[in-house]
Design a protein around this motif. Structure first.
Motif, PDB file in Angstrom:
ATOM      1  N   PRO A  38       0.839  -1.210   0.000  1.00 56.24           N
ATOM      2  CA  PRO A  38       0.000   0.000   0.000  1.00 56.24           C
ATOM      3  C   PRO A  38       0.871   1.256   0.000  1.00 56.24           C
ATOM      4  O   PRO A  38       2.021   1.239   0.444  1.00 56.24           O
ATOM      5  CB  PRO A  38      -0.785  -0.118   1.312  1.00 56.24           C
ATOM      6  N   ARG A  39       0.293   2.339  -0.520  1.00 55.88           N
ATOM      7  CA  ARG A  39       1.004   3.617  -0.494  1.00 55.88           C
ATOM      8  C   ARG A  39       1.307   3.992   0.960  1.00 55.88           C
ATOM      9  O   ARG A  39       0.422   3.928   1.810  1.00 55.88           O
ATOM     10  CB  ARG A  39       0.153   4.703  -1.148  1.00 55.88           C
ATOM     11  N   PRO A  40       2.547   4.375   1.258  1.00 55.78           N
ATOM     12  CA  PRO A  40       2.880   4.748   2.646  1.00 55.78           C
ATOM     13  C   PRO A  40       1.990   5.894   3.136  1.00 55.78           C
ATOM     14  O   PRO A  40       1.649   6.804   2.385  1.00 55.78           O
ATOM     15  CB  PRO A  40       4.349   5.189   2.548  1.00 55.78           C
ATOM     16  N   LYS A  41       1.620   5.823   4.412  1.00 55.24           N
ATOM     17  CA  LYS A  41       0.802   6.880   4.997  1.00 55.24           C
ATOM     18  C   LYS A  41       1.690   8.040   5.446  1.00 55.24           C
ATOM     19  O   LYS A  41       2.888   7.892   5.638  1.00 55.24           O
ATOM     20  CB  LYS A  41       0.019   6.331   6.196  1.00 55.24           C
ATOM     21  N   ARG A  42       1.051   9.185   5.594  1.00 55.36           N
ATOM     22  CA  ARG A  42       1.766  10.352   6.101  1.00 55.36           C
ATOM     23  C   ARG A  42       2.297  10.034   7.496  1.00 55.36           C
ATOM     24  O   ARG A  42       1.558   9.570   8.361  1.00 55.36           O
ATOM     25  CB  ARG A  42       0.841  11.564   6.148  1.00 55.36           C
ATOM     26  N   GLU A  43       3.576  10.297   7.700  1.00 50.02           N
ATOM     27  CA  GLU A  43       4.213   9.881   8.945  1.00 50.02           C
ATOM     28  C   GLU A  43       4.952  11.044   9.587  1.00 50.02           C
ATOM     29  O   GLU A  43       5.768  11.711   8.939  1.00 50.02           O
ATOM     30  CB  GLU A  43       5.182   8.725   8.674  1.00 50.02           C
ATOM     31  N   THR A  44       4.644  11.310  10.856  1.00 50.07           N
ATOM     32  CA  THR A  44       5.352  12.309  11.651  1.00 50.07           C
ATOM     33  C   THR A  44       5.885  11.631  12.909  1.00 50.07           C
ATOM     34  O   THR A  44       5.637  10.448  13.150  1.00 50.07           O
ATOM     35  CB  THR A  44       4.408  13.454  12.051  1.00 50.07           C
ATOM     36  N   SER A  45       6.576  12.402  13.718  1.00 43.71           N
ATOM     37  CA  SER A  45       7.084  11.842  14.974  1.00 43.71           C
ATOM     38  C   SER A  45       5.937  11.384  15.869  1.00 43.71           C
ATOM     39  O   SER A  45       6.029  10.362  16.551  1.00 43.71           O
ATOM     40  CB  SER A  45       7.924  12.882  15.715  1.00 43.71           C
ATOM     41  N   TRP A  46       4.827  12.129  15.849  1.00 45.77           N
ATOM     42  CA  TRP A  46       3.686  11.773  16.682  1.00 45.77           C
ATOM     43  C   TRP A  46       3.030  10.486  16.205  1.00 45.77           C
ATOM     44  O   TRP A  46       2.632   9.636  17.010  1.00 45.77           O
ATOM     45  CB  TRP A  46       2.655  12.900  16.691  1.00 45.77           C
ATOM     46  N   SER A  47       2.913  10.303  14.886  1.00 42.47           N
ATOM     47  CA  SER A  47       2.263   9.099  14.382  1.00 42.47           C
ATOM     48  C   SER A  47       3.180   7.887  14.453  1.00 42.47           C
ATOM     49  O   SER A  47       2.722   6.763  14.651  1.00 42.47           O
ATOM     50  CB  SER A  47       1.818   9.316  12.927  1.00 42.47           C
ATOM     51  N   ALA A  48       4.483   8.104  14.288  1.00 37.87           N
ATOM     52  CA  ALA A  48       5.424   6.978  14.300  1.00 37.87           C
ATOM     53  C   ALA A  48       5.731   6.497  15.712  1.00 37.87           C
ATOM     54  O   ALA A  48       5.778   5.295  15.982  1.00 37.87           O
ATOM     55  CB  ALA A  48       6.721   7.378  13.584  1.00 37.87           C
ATOM     56  N   ALA A  49       5.976   7.433  16.630  1.00 37.49           N
ATOM     57  CA  ALA A  49       6.324   7.054  18.006  1.00 37.49           C
ATOM     58  C   ALA A  49       5.765   8.105  18.960  1.00 37.49           C
ATOM     59  O   ALA A  49       6.511   8.946  19.494  1.00 37.49           O
ATOM     60  CB  ALA A  49       7.844   6.934  18.155  1.00 37.49           C
ATOM     61  N   PRO A  50       4.462   8.105  19.191  1.00 36.87           N
ATOM     62  CA  PRO A  50       3.861   9.153  20.043  1.00 36.87           C
ATOM     63  C   PRO A  50       4.401   9.152  21.464  1.00 36.87           C
ATOM     64  O   PRO A  50       4.603  10.214  22.065  1.00 36.87           O
ATOM     65  CB  PRO A  50       2.366   8.818  20.007  1.00 36.87           C
ATOM     66  N   GLY A  51       4.650   7.965  22.023  1.00 31.44           N
ATOM     67  CA  GLY A  51       5.162   7.902  23.393  1.00 31.44           C
ATOM     68  C   GLY A  51       6.527   8.541  23.519  1.00 31.44           C
ATOM     69  O   GLY A  51       6.771   9.365  24.423  1.00 31.44           O
ATOM     70  N   ASN A  52       7.434   8.195  22.625  1.00 35.36           N
ATOM     71  CA  ASN A  52       8.783   8.765  22.660  1.00 35.36           C
ATOM     72  C   ASN A  52       8.753  10.268  22.424  1.00 35.36           C
ATOM     73  O   ASN A  52       9.479  11.037  23.076  1.00 35.36           O
ATOM     74  CB  ASN A  52       9.665   8.103  21.599  1.00 35.36           C
ATOM     75  N   THR A  53       7.913  10.698  21.476  1.00 35.77           N
ATOM     76  CA  THR A  53       7.832  12.123  21.174  1.00 35.77           C
ATOM     77  C   THR A  53       7.306  12.915  22.366  1.00 35.77           C
ATOM     78  O   THR A  53       7.844  13.972  22.719  1.00 35.77           O
ATOM     79  CB  THR A  53       6.921  12.355  19.949  1.00 35.77           C
ATOM     80  N   PHE A  54       6.253  12.376  22.997  1.00 32.63           N
ATOM     81  CA  PHE A  54       5.685  13.060  24.171  1.00 32.63           C
ATOM     82  C   PHE A  54       6.693  13.092  25.318  1.00 32.63           C
ATOM     83  O   PHE A  54       6.851  14.112  25.991  1.00 32.63           O
ATOM     84  CB  PHE A  54       4.399  12.358  24.610  1.00 32.63           C
ATOM     85  N   GLY A  55       7.400  11.979  25.532  1.00 33.80           N
ATOM     86  CA  GLY A  55       8.403  11.938  26.591  1.00 33.80           C
ATOM     87  C   GLY A  55       9.530  12.926  26.342  1.00 33.80           C
ATOM     88  O   GLY A  55       9.977  13.631  27.265  1.00 33.80           O
ATOM     89  N   THR A  56       9.996  13.008  25.090  1.00 33.58           N
ATOM     90  CA  THR A  56      11.062  13.954  24.742  1.00 33.58           C
ATOM     91  C   THR A  56      10.612  15.385  24.974  1.00 33.58           C
ATOM     92  O   THR A  56      11.370  16.222  25.484  1.00 33.58           O
ATOM     93  CB  THR A  56      11.471  13.761  23.269  1.00 33.58           C
ATOM     94  N   LEU A  57       9.356  15.666  24.618  1.00 33.09           N
ATOM     95  CA  LEU A  57       8.836  17.017  24.801  1.00 33.09           C
ATOM     96  C   LEU A  57       8.729  17.374  26.291  1.00 33.09           C
ATOM     97  O   LEU A  57       9.067  18.498  26.696  1.00 33.09           O
ATOM     98  CB  LEU A  57       7.460  17.128  24.141  1.00 33.09           C
ATOM     99  N   LEU A  58       8.298  16.415  27.113  1.00 35.42           N
ATOM    100  CA  LEU A  58       8.218  16.655  28.554  1.00 35.42           C
ATOM    101  C   LEU A  58       9.596  16.947  29.150  1.00 35.42           C
ATOM    102  O   LEU A  58       9.761  17.847  29.981  1.00 35.42           O
ATOM    103  CB  LEU A  58       7.587  15.452  29.249  1.00 35.42           C
ATOM    104  N   VAL A  59      10.586  16.165  28.723  1.00 30.83           N
ATOM    105  CA  VAL A  59      11.951  16.386  29.224  1.00 30.83           C
ATOM    106  C   VAL A  59      12.436  17.773  28.828  1.00 30.83           C
ATOM    107  O   VAL A  59      13.044  18.505  29.630  1.00 30.83           O
ATOM    108  CB  VAL A  59      12.892  15.294  28.672  1.00 30.83           C
ATOM    109  N   TRP A  60      12.143  18.168  27.574  1.00 28.23           N
ATOM    110  CA  TRP A  60      12.566  19.490  27.114  1.00 28.23           C
ATOM    111  C   TRP A  60      11.899  20.596  27.944  1.00 28.23           C
ATOM    112  O   TRP A  60      12.567  21.565  28.347  1.00 28.23           O
ATOM    113  CB  TRP A  60      12.216  19.648  25.636  1.00 28.23           C
TER     114      TRP A  60
END
Length: 299
Positions: A38-60
């Motif tokens: 299938p055609r790849p879906k639109r992918e961002t940091s939130w869609s690919a790894a929401p937990g890691n992205t949220f954790g990184t943002l909290l640390v920042w």
């Protein structure tokens, strides 16, 4: 069927695919997906790894808040109150802007993912072909590369054949047909695994003949590409020989300095070789052009 010698193949791209996408494959081949996926879906940091992205943002945010409080204490102890207040406001503004930038970046699609998503099915990977199709495509790619990288091509001696336009189109057309042959061969094998019947043979028989005719036609096209590449190689060899012959005057001078009364047959040989080589080069260029014109796309 005899086993064909292995010919390495590379991904093949439609002529209108940007050069940047082609280079991207060299750096990040894992982004590219097979044609039947299938055609790849639109992918961002939130869609690919929401937990890691949220954790990184909290640390920042924690680092920004902690750093701001520490800076505020230092400024309050060392600077006048008004200056410390304005300094605290400025630092808070910088922190907010930086946090906003990081948040925005995490919501933007990676450029590599976006390029691959937009160009899906406008490129074909080695895994899109079975061994028979991959072997033919590898031959075609090798022939095209030989022609496009040849000295006679770079010098414009074959410009009237329009290699830069014709050959990529030819290669993409061949790849698309070979891909379809791969799919149909696999489907025929899958269907034939079941119980045999007269009805099945009646259907598969004509389909197999049609597939065989298509395979033979593509093989003829690849053979033409190979023949063209051979003609171009011959023209290149003649061009290199002509370049080597340009050193003839230096050899004549060398003989004159070391063998004043030397054999004049050597010098005469240079002249004869120059005349013969000029004719050979002309014939080689004309043969390459004639071979290239057989590949021209229809108007």
């Amino acid at each position: 069927m005899t086993t064909s010698p292995e010919v390495a193949m590379e991904p093949v791209f439609a002529p209108d695919v940007p050069a940047g996408v082609r280079r991207l494959y060299e750096r990040r081949p894992e982004l590219f997906v097979a044609a039947d996926a299938p055609r790849p879906k639109r992918e961002t940091s939130w869609s690919a790894a929401p937990g890691n992205t949220f954790g990184t943002l909290l640390v920042w945010v924690a680092v920004c808040v902690g750093g701001w409080i520490l800076a505020l204490l230092v400024m309050a102890a060392t600077l006048p109150t008004a200056v410390a207040a304005w300094g605290a406001v400025a630092l808070a503004g910088v922190a907010v802007l930086a946090t906003g930038g990081i948040l925005a970046k995490s919501m933007v699609e990676d450029r590599g993912h976006k390029a691959v998503r937009k160009q899906h099915r406008k490129y074909l990977l080695p895994e899109d072909f079975d061994s028979e199709a991959g072997w033919l495509l590898g031959r075609a790619q090798r022939a095209v590369k030989t022609v496009l990288e040849a000295t006679v091509t770079r010098r414009g001696l074959l410009d009237d054949v329009k290699n830069e336009l014709v050959l990529p189109e030819q290669l993409w057309d061949i790849a698309q047909v070979l891909r379809e042959q791969t799919v149909l061969r696999a489907r025929q094998k899958d269907i034939a695994r079941g119980a045999k019947s007269a009805e099945l043979d009646a259907v598969l028989g004509p389909q197999r003949r049609a597939l065989a005719l298509s395979a033979e036609a593509i093989k003829r096209k690849v053979d033409l590409l190979d023949q063209y590449a051979d003609r171009v190689r011959s023209a290149d060899a003649a061009l290199r020989a002509e370049a080597a012959l340009e050193d003839g005057d230096r050899y004549i001078e060398l003989l004159a300095r070391t063998e004043p009364a030397g054999d004049t047959a050597v010098v005469e040989g240079f002249t004869d070789e120059a005349t013969a080589l000029k004719d050979t080069l002309t014939r080689s260029i004309n043969a390459a052009r004639d071979a290239g014109r057989t590949l021209a796309l229809p108007e």
